[in-house]
Design an enzyme around this catalytic site. Sequence first.
Site: not given
Length: 234
Positions: A12-15, A17, A37, A41, A179
């Site tokens: 959940d770091v923003g791949k 996004f 992708k 999940s 961010q």
Amino acid sequence: MSRYFVAGSHTDVGKTFVSCQLIRAERAAGRSATAFKPVLSGFDPDRAEASDAGQLLEALGEPVTSTRLDRISPLRFIAPLAPPSAARLEGVVLTRDRLLTLSNAWLSRTDADLNLLEGAGGVMSPIAEDATNLDLMTGLGLPVILVGGSYLGAISHTLTALEVLRTRSLTIAAVVVSQSADPEAPDFAETVELTRQHAGGVPIFAAPRNGHAAWASALTEALAARRRLRTSAA
């Protein structure tokens, strides 16, 4: 034509996004883009538009239909767990070979200017019963766009991920510091600069959550320039 694996230093770091912003920038420049992708999940069929696959389709300007979801993310599981755990709950055994087969099949038929293959979780997160994301990346051999965060501890996670990628001799095309949403996260600009200082010369791009996506245009232009160099050298 260029192909990249979009990896995360953490979950959940923003791949997605980052992938979506790169797709939009590539299309805005008049070039073609696509994404894949292989496994996802935490998929809610009633909110498919909000899923990673749905967001990628939206960035590509495509409707979120069952057929298109199957094409962009063929293995979708409901439980918000690591893919092999989520798959097991639905009676599916995920293997590295299956993910490699799906990924290579997609790579063999895609011919966009920019082709992004996105992982699930962090570099060392299990993506199959017998493989981590790192194992999948190694099997595919694609250059990597690494996405890191800006939360407390993110610099260590990003630099550790870089070192791990280097142990497999994977090419690191860029690091994008995405961010983090946490309002109490350390100063974003300082996090980006500290990451840059310790990244060993890898190009660093800062991706603010609510700012102008100039970074995405800069990165896609850099990737396009590499394509032109490869073409002229061929």
